[in-house]
Motif scaffolding. Structure first.
Motif: not given
Length: 402
Positions: A247-250
């Protein structure tokens, strides 16, 4: 009858001859073997009494792969393999639950030369050369959507497999070869799964490591008997895989600054506006001067602008500009607001069935009425007048089209 490609015939033959696994694992009653054949590294999965499903983690066409190193931990294995094509690294991880184990295999390649890929076989074969079971494909990839295939083998004593290829991980491959991953996951029973997009012009660069597969596979030892069971299983298996997806970093988005830029464009760009009978109206699409103004468009912009000034305390002249033209959408004879601005209906050319005067989908009546009601509840007198002046017509429509 199951027709087979030469690659499937070869795969079945090689798998039948591979009697000494590199490693054997077990998770949730599922026996998982890593088998090296004359041109591939396979991961086979089977439960006692069920058909075997084999996943090709690595393919070395025309030459024998050799294992250089194996690093094995309890549920994670890294295998380094070399062949004339280049050097491969296959990472295999077992996870999930006893009832729903998940296998993930990620393969990278460092090409020995600039490589073109004129063909690549699918990476799943089901059963064996003497026993190809019947099965059903429930769902799979459509176009450039999620690269997955969901299928079941056998009936009461079969199993179900949800295979997902993480297409994001293959971005570098597509960049180098200028290819698309659309419809890259699919196949015909019993040859299923993923195949690399064909590249006969742009090559993979030599000595540059690239991901060529990142597959996640959930296997359940039940076959859905009804549509409801299939839907439940689909979401159950998808959920088990989704939790393992990277999942991509926020990251912080400066929405206030983005909003200010949007307001500037909205106010100052001539492509956003049309002028009719002395009033200014938003175009449905930028620089679309061929279509009359629509009331739904005006209100769909006006409501968020009002929310913004309530939140920020700012004042916006554009709100009064929009409101000034709203009354012109009301048809006193019919007793309702109209989709198209009546003063500009002569622009309608009838090129679509709804692009004629006095015709609109119910959406174009009820959505504006919803927004007018929201404005009226906040004390807007004009919105209240237009809403109440149209409500009897909306009731009439509801009674007419039951």
């Amino acid at each position: 009858m199951n027709e087979l490609s030469p690659w499937a015939v070869s795969a079945y033959s090689h798998l039948a001859e591979a009697r000494h696994p590199v490693l054997t694992k077990e998770i949730g009653g599922l026996k998982v073997c890593y088998l090296l054949t004359t041109d591939s590294l396979w991961i086979t999965a089977e439960r006692k009494g069920e058909q075997r499903v084999a996943f090709r983690a690595l393919y070395c066409p025309g030459n024998a792969p050799e294992i250089e190193n194996v690093k094995d931990e309890k549920q994670s294995t890294i295998i380094h393999i070399a062949c004339d094509t280049g050097r491969f690294k296959v990472q295999i991880a077992l996870s999930g639950t006893i009832k729903l184990p998940v296998i993930r295999y990620t393969t990278t390649l460092i090409p020995a030369a600039d490589l073109l890929i004129p063909y690549w076989p699918k990476d799943i074969v089901i059963g064996s050369n003497v026993n190809v079971p019947k099965g059903v494909i429930h769902a799979g990839q459509e176009g450039t959507r999620t690269g997955f295939i969901y299928f079941s083998t056998g009936k009461s004593n079969g199993s179900s497999v949800f295979y997902l290829q993480n297409l994001t991980a293959l971005g570098d491959y597509c960049d180098q070869t200028e290819t698309s991953l659309g419809n890259s996951v699919g196949g015909k029973w019993p040859e299923l799964g993923f195949s690399l997009p064909v590249s006969t012009v742009k090559a993979l660069r030599a000595a540059k490591e690239v991901v060529i597969s990142d597959a996640l596979v959930a296997i359940e030892n039940t076959v859905p008997a009804t549509e409801a069971e299939m839907v439940q299983q689909y979401f159950r298996m998808l959920g088990s895989i989704y939790l393992l997806m990277p999942k991509p970093d926020t990251i912080y988005q400066d929405w206030p600054a983005i909003l200010d830029k949007g307001l500037k464009d909205l106010n100052n760009s001539p492509g956003c506006w049309s002028q009719v009978a002395g009033n200014k109206y938003f175009n449905a699409y930028v620089s679309d001067y061929e279509t009359p103004p629509e009331i739904m468009v005006q209100l769909a912009v006006l409501l968020p602008l009002q929310d913004y000034i309530e939140w920020s305390g700012a004042t916006l002249e554009v709100i009064e500009t929009i409101k000034k033209g709203l009354s012109a959408f009301y048809d006193k004879k019919l007793g309702t607001i109209m989709r198209w601005l009546p003063a500009a209906e002569d622009k309608l050319k009838g090129d679509e069935e709804q692009k004629v005067p006095l015709v609109m989908d119910s959406w174009y009546l009820h959505h504006p009425l919803l927004n007018l009601s929201r404005m009226a509840l906040k004390g807007d007198k004009l919105a209240r007048e237009l809403f109440l002046g149209s409500i009897d017509y909306a009731i009439k429509v509801a009674h007419t089209f039951k």
